[in-house]
Design a protein around this motif. Structure first.
Motif, PDB file in Angstrom:
ATOM      1  N   VAL A  96       0.841  -1.197   0.000  1.00 10.05           N
ATOM      2  CA  VAL A  96       0.000   0.000   0.000  1.00 10.05           C
ATOM      3  C   VAL A  96       0.880   1.253   0.000  1.00 10.05           C
ATOM      4  N   GLU A  97       2.069   1.139   0.588  1.00 13.67           N
ATOM      5  CA  GLU A  97       2.985   2.273   0.674  1.00 13.67           C
ATOM      6  C   GLU A  97       3.887   2.400  -0.560  1.00 13.67           C
ATOM      7  N   VAL A  98       3.819   1.419  -1.467  1.00 22.82           N
ATOM      8  CA  VAL A  98       4.644   1.413  -2.676  1.00 22.82           C
ATOM      9  C   VAL A  98       3.772   1.836  -3.854  1.00 22.82           C
ATOM     10  N   GLN A  99       4.175   2.911  -4.540  1.00 23.53           N
ATOM     11  CA  GLN A  99       3.410   3.380  -5.701  1.00 23.53           C
ATOM     12  C   GLN A  99       3.798   2.644  -6.966  1.00 23.53           C
ATOM     13  N   THR A 100       5.113   2.477  -7.193  1.00 24.05           N
ATOM     14  CA  THR A 100       5.600   1.869  -8.432  1.00 24.05           C
ATOM     15  C   THR A 100       6.869   1.087  -8.154  1.00 24.05           C
ATOM     16  N   ILE A 101       6.957  -0.104  -8.697  1.00 28.01           N
ATOM     17  CA  ILE A 101       8.212  -0.850  -8.693  1.00 28.01           C
ATOM     18  C   ILE A 101       8.830  -0.614 -10.065  1.00 28.01           C
ATOM     19  N   GLU A 102       9.945   0.114 -10.086  1.00 25.62           N
ATOM     20  CA  GLU A 102      10.557   0.502 -11.360  1.00 25.62           C
ATOM     21  C   GLU A 102      11.517  -0.536 -11.900  1.00 25.62           C
ATOM     22  N   GLY A 103      12.054  -1.390 -11.046  1.00 25.00           N
ATOM     23  CA  GLY A 103      13.049  -2.359 -11.499  1.00 25.00           C
ATOM     24  C   GLY A 103      14.413  -1.707 -11.593  1.00 25.00           C
ATOM     25  N   ARG A 104      15.160  -2.022 -12.637  1.00 25.39           N
ATOM     26  CA  ARG A 104      16.532  -1.503 -12.781  1.00 25.39           C
ATOM     27  C   ARG A 104      16.547   0.018 -12.665  1.00 25.39           C
ATOM     28  N   TYR A 105      17.439   0.526 -11.821  1.00 26.13           N
ATOM     29  CA  TYR A 105      17.544   1.962 -11.566  1.00 26.13           C
ATOM     30  C   TYR A 105      18.134   2.666 -12.780  1.00 26.13           C
ATOM     31  N   ASP A 106      17.485   3.745 -13.201  1.00 28.70           N
ATOM     32  CA  ASP A 106      17.933   4.555 -14.330  1.00 28.70           C
ATOM     33  C   ASP A 106      18.220   5.962 -13.820  1.00 28.70           C
ATOM     34  N   GLU A 157      25.576  -6.500  -5.951  1.00 26.18           N
ATOM     35  CA  GLU A 157      26.198  -6.612  -7.268  1.00 26.18           C
ATOM     36  C   GLU A 157      26.663  -5.219  -7.669  1.00 26.18           C
ATOM     37  N   PRO A 158      27.965  -4.954  -7.661  1.00 26.91           N
ATOM     38  CA  PRO A 158      28.446  -3.619  -8.025  1.00 26.91           C
ATOM     39  C   PRO A 158      27.913  -3.191  -9.401  1.00 26.91           C
ATOM     40  N   GLY A 159      27.468  -1.947  -9.472  1.00 26.31           N
ATOM     41  CA  GLY A 159      26.942  -1.421 -10.729  1.00 26.31           C
ATOM     42  C   GLY A 159      25.470  -1.724 -10.970  1.00 26.31           C
ATOM     43  N   HIS A 160      24.872  -2.588 -10.145  1.00 27.48           N
ATOM     44  CA  HIS A 160      23.459  -2.924 -10.325  1.00 27.48           C
ATOM     45  C   HIS A 160      22.656  -2.345  -9.166  1.00 27.48           C
ATOM     46  N   PRO A 180       5.755  11.695  -3.671  1.00 29.21           N
ATOM     47  CA  PRO A 180       6.482  10.484  -4.057  1.00 29.21           C
ATOM     48  C   PRO A 180       7.982  10.604  -3.794  1.00 29.21           C
ATOM     49  N   LEU A 181       8.583   9.469  -3.417  1.00 30.87           N
ATOM     50  CA  LEU A 181       9.996   9.395  -3.106  1.00 30.87           C
ATOM     51  C   LEU A 181      10.552   8.121  -3.729  1.00 30.87           C
ATOM     52  N   ARG A 182      11.641   8.243  -4.480  1.00 26.82           N
ATOM     53  CA  ARG A 182      12.278   7.066  -5.081  1.00 26.82           C
ATOM     54  C   ARG A 182      13.319   6.525  -4.103  1.00 26.82           C
ATOM     55  N   LEU A 183      13.244   5.226  -3.830  1.00 24.96           N
ATOM     56  CA  LEU A 183      14.225   4.550  -2.997  1.00 24.96           C
ATOM     57  C   LEU A 183      15.073   3.654  -3.891  1.00 24.96           C
ATOM     58  N   ILE A 184      16.380   3.726  -3.730  1.00 30.99           N
ATOM     59  CA  ILE A 184      17.303   2.905  -4.505  1.00 30.99           C
ATOM     60  C   ILE A 184      17.809   1.795  -3.597  1.00 30.99           C
ATOM     61  N   VAL A 185      17.689   0.565  -4.071  1.00 33.00           N
ATOM     62  CA  VAL A 185      18.066  -0.609  -3.296  1.00 33.00           C
ATOM     63  C   VAL A 185      18.937  -1.515  -4.165  1.00 33.00           C
ATOM     64  N   CYS A 186      19.459  -2.576  -3.582  1.00 30.33           N
ATOM     65  CA  CYS A 186      20.240  -3.539  -4.359  1.00 30.33           C
ATOM     66  C   CYS A 186      19.330  -4.373  -5.259  1.00 30.33           C
ATOM     67  N   ARG A 187      18.255  -4.885  -4.657  1.00 30.90           N
ATOM     68  CA  ARG A 187      17.380  -5.784  -5.418  1.00 30.90           C
ATOM     69  C   ARG A 187      15.984  -5.789  -4.816  1.00 30.90           C
ATOM     70  N   ILE A 188      15.000  -5.793  -5.693  1.00 32.15           N
ATOM     71  CA  ILE A 188      13.604  -5.981  -5.288  1.00 32.15           C
ATOM     72  C   ILE A 188      13.298  -7.433  -5.594  1.00 32.15           C
ATOM     73  N   ASP A 189      13.157  -8.227  -4.555  1.00 32.05           N
ATOM     74  CA  ASP A 189      13.030  -9.662  -4.760  1.00 32.05           C
ATOM     75  C   ASP A 189      11.658 -10.099  -5.235  1.00 32.05           C
ATOM     76  N   GLN A 190      10.636  -9.721  -4.510  1.00 33.74           N
ATOM     77  CA  GLN A 190       9.335 -10.285  -4.827  1.00 33.74           C
ATOM     78  C   GLN A 190       8.246  -9.640  -3.988  1.00 33.74           C
ATOM     79  N   ILE A 191       7.049  -9.878  -4.409  1.00 31.40           N
ATOM     80  CA  ILE A 191       5.910  -9.638  -3.536  1.00 31.40           C
ATOM     81  C   ILE A 191       5.612 -11.009  -2.933  1.00 31.40           C
ATOM     82  N   LEU A 192       5.635 -11.100  -1.644  1.00 33.58           N
ATOM     83  CA  LEU A 192       5.361 -12.400  -1.040  1.00 33.58           C
ATOM     84  C   LEU A 192       4.150 -12.305  -0.137  1.00 33.58           C
TER      85      LEU A 192
END
Length: 136
Positions: A24-34, A56-59, A71-83
Motif C-alpha cells: 500500500v505504501e509502494v506506488q511503483t516498482i521501477e526495477g533496474r535503476y535509471d 552486485e556492483p553497478g546494479h 512520491p519518493l524514489r528509494l534505490i536498493v540492491c534488489r527488489i526480490d518479490q511480492i510475497l
C-alpha cells in the motif's frame, strides 16, 4: 501489531539486509535503476544511507513510495518479490534497535525461510536517511 492472515509484502534487499514494505505504501516498482529519471523525483539511496555494500556492483533497482511530502524514489540492491505472509513470525525489534526503530520506521522483525527481515515504513526510512545522505 496484530497478525493478519495472508498479508502481501514487498521484499527488498539492501546489501545483506532484508526489508519488507507494505505494498500500500509502494506506488511503483521501477526495477533496474535509471539515473536519467533522477531529476523527476527526490530519491534516497538506501545502500549509501544504511552504509551497506552493494550485492552486485553497478546494479541497483528502484521503487517509488509514498513519501511524507509526495512520491519518493528509494534505490536498493534488489527488489526480490511480492510475497504473502501470515505475519505469524512477527516479533518486536531487538533491544539494541528499539531506540532507533521509530525514527527509521522499523515496525518489527519477520522471520522468513531465507532469514530475518525488518518490516519497515518506507517513507519514514527514506526521510530519516535523506539527511544522512546529505551529510555523507
Amino acid at each position: 501489531m496484530a497478525a493478519r492472515a495472508d498479508h502481501a509484502l514487498c521484499l527488498v534487499n539492501v546489501g545483506g539486509l532484508q526489508l519488507l514494505f507494505d505494498p500500500v505504501e509502494v506506488q511503483t516498482i521501477e526495477g533496474r535503476y535509471d539515473p536519467a529519471r533522477a531529476a523527476a523525483l527526490p530519491e534516497v539511496d538506501l545502500r549509501r544511507g544504511l552504509k551497506m555494500e552493494a550485492l552486485e556492483p553497478g546494479h541497483a533497482e528502484s521503487l517509488v513510495v509514498r513519501g511524507r511530502e509526495g512520491p519518493l524514489r528509494l534505490i536498493v540492491c534488489r527488489i526480490d518479490q511480492i510475497l504473502r505472509s501470515e505475519l505469524r513470525d512477527l516479533s518486536g525489534l531487538p533491544l539494541v534497535l528499539q531506540a532507533y526503530g521509530r525514527r527509521l520506521g522499523l515496525r518489527g522483525v519477520v522471520h522468513l525461510p531465507q532469514g530475518a527481515a525488518y518490516l519497515t515504513a518506507p517513507a519514514d526510512l527514506g526521510a530519516a536517511l535523506s539527511g544522512a545522505e546529505v551529510a555523507a
